[in-house]
Motif scaffolding. Structure first.
Motif, PDB file in Angstrom:
ATOM      1  N   UNK A  66       0.854  -1.190   0.000  1.00  0.00           N
ATOM      2  CA  UNK A  66       0.000   0.000   0.000  1.00  0.00           C
ATOM      3  C   UNK A  66       0.881   1.229   0.000  1.00  0.00           C
ATOM      4  N   UNK A  67       0.548   2.174  -0.688  1.00  0.00           N
ATOM      5  CA  UNK A  67      -0.720   2.469  -1.314  1.00  0.00           C
ATOM      6  C   UNK A  67      -0.623   2.183  -2.814  1.00  0.00           C
ATOM      7  N   UNK A  68       0.501   2.573  -3.393  1.00  0.00           N
ATOM      8  CA  UNK A  68       0.637   2.525  -4.845  1.00  0.00           C
ATOM      9  C   UNK A  68       0.550   1.151  -5.473  1.00  0.00           C
ATOM     10  N   UNK A  69       0.917   0.112  -4.750  1.00  0.00           N
ATOM     11  CA  UNK A  69       0.945  -1.212  -5.348  1.00  0.00           C
ATOM     12  C   UNK A  69      -0.379  -1.944  -5.367  1.00  0.00           C
ATOM     13  N   UNK A  70      -1.383  -1.449  -4.635  1.00  0.00           N
ATOM     14  CA  UNK A  70      -2.630  -2.202  -4.497  1.00  0.00           C
ATOM     15  C   UNK A  70      -3.327  -2.410  -5.839  1.00  0.00           C
ATOM     16  N   UNK A  71      -3.591  -1.356  -6.567  1.00  0.00           N
ATOM     17  CA  UNK A  71      -4.332  -1.484  -7.827  1.00  0.00           C
ATOM     18  C   UNK A  71      -3.502  -2.188  -8.890  1.00  0.00           C
ATOM     19  N   UNK A 107       4.832 -19.120  -3.569  1.00  0.00           N
ATOM     20  CA  UNK A 107       5.694 -18.351  -4.477  1.00  0.00           C
ATOM     21  C   UNK A 107       5.009 -17.013  -4.723  1.00  0.00           C
ATOM     22  N   UNK A 108       5.692 -15.945  -4.318  1.00  0.00           N
ATOM     23  CA  UNK A 108       5.078 -14.622  -4.278  1.00  0.00           C
ATOM     24  C   UNK A 108       5.828 -13.644  -5.175  1.00  0.00           C
ATOM     25  N   UNK A 109       5.059 -12.820  -5.884  1.00  0.00           N
ATOM     26  CA  UNK A 109       5.615 -11.687  -6.609  1.00  0.00           C
ATOM     27  C   UNK A 109       5.057 -10.419  -5.968  1.00  0.00           C
ATOM     28  N   UNK A 110       5.939  -9.505  -5.634  1.00  0.00           N
ATOM     29  CA  UNK A 110       5.531  -8.193  -5.142  1.00  0.00           C
ATOM     30  C   UNK A 110       5.286  -7.324  -6.367  1.00  0.00           C
ATOM     31  N   UNK A 111       4.145  -6.637  -6.401  1.00  0.00           N
ATOM     32  CA  UNK A 111       3.810  -5.776  -7.544  1.00  0.00           C
ATOM     33  C   UNK A 111       3.650  -4.347  -7.072  1.00  0.00           C
ATOM     34  N   UNK A 112       4.443  -3.466  -7.646  1.00  0.00           N
ATOM     35  CA  UNK A 112       4.447  -2.045  -7.305  1.00  0.00           C
ATOM     36  C   UNK A 112       3.970  -1.215  -8.490  1.00  0.00           C
ATOM     37  N   UNK A 113       3.658   0.042  -8.223  1.00  0.00           N
ATOM     38  CA  UNK A 113       3.426   0.960  -9.333  1.00  0.00           C
ATOM     39  C   UNK A 113       4.786   1.445  -9.842  1.00  0.00           C
ATOM     40  N   UNK A 114       5.585   2.045  -8.953  1.00  0.00           N
ATOM     41  CA  UNK A 114       6.905   2.550  -9.314  1.00  0.00           C
ATOM     42  C   UNK A 114       7.924   2.020  -8.311  1.00  0.00           C
ATOM     43  N   UNK A 115       9.039   1.528  -8.806  1.00  0.00           N
ATOM     44  CA  UNK A 115      10.149   1.144  -7.932  1.00  0.00           C
ATOM     45  C   UNK A 115      11.241   2.198  -8.102  1.00  0.00           C
TER      46      UNK A 115
END
Length: 186
Positions: A66-71, A107-115
């Motif tokens: 959160x916050x940017x990665x949720x959507x 097995x997990x992938x982290x998803x962000x808007x911007x890194x």
């Protein structure tokens, strides 16, 4: 072919000005992916580029900080057809809440808007690994290419924006005051 730059411009997501980044650094450019994510059809196209890169990773869960990665995480999870959850800060510490769980061996992938620096991603990775998850990488819409993340990064696009320490910022030297567009507090 998906023209990510053109889509970001159409949405008004590529900003120019004087910005205070979550890292404390300053920049004359900023990518506000929330402006992209308000359009599901455009977000689907841009995130499909990440989907193509991660679809063979045998993932169990997508996690968006959160916050940017949720959507962004939700859209990638929708495309992959897998469970999608998010982490959030509680007392300024990244955590899993709301009954969300990671099973040992997931097995997990982290998803962000911007890194950018990777701080939120690495805080999220720590939480997931402590729960027994296997973090296989980080997905993002925009990789600013300034992080020192030791995991694979799967992005829709790589963008490099100049950043400055506040003591050596040419924008500040001209009398400009930075604005803080992101969600993270200092």
């Amino acid at each position: 072919m998906v023209d990510v730059i053109e889509i970001l411009k159409e949405c008004g997501a590529l900003l120019e000005g004087h910005f205070l980044l979550s890292s404390g650094k300053h920049s004359n450019k900023y990518c506000q992916c929330a402006k992209l994510l308000q359009y599901p059809d455009k977000a689907e196209k841009v995130i499909s580029l990440v989907y193509e890169k991660v679809k063979s990773l045998n993932l169990d869960v997508i996690v968006g900080p959160a916050m940017g990665g949720i959507t962004a995480a939700y859209e990638l999870g929708r495309q992959l057809g897998i469970k999608t959850i998010f982490t959030e800060r509680e007392n300024n510490v990244m955590t899993l809440r709301r009954g969300f769980e990671i099973q040992p061996g997931d097995r997990v992938l982290i998803m962000e808007d911007v890194v950018t620096t990777g701080k939120s991603s690495m805080e999220t990775a720590k939480v997931l690994e402590e729960a027994g998850g296997i973090v296989v990488g980080i997905g993002c819409i925009v990789d600013r290419k300034v992080s020192e993340i030791q995991l694979p990064v799967y992005s829709s696009i790589e963008l490099f924006f100049e950043t400055y320490d506040d003591k050596n910022c040419p924008l500040c030297e001209k009398g400009s005051k930075p604005i803080k567009p992101g969600s993270r507090k200092f």
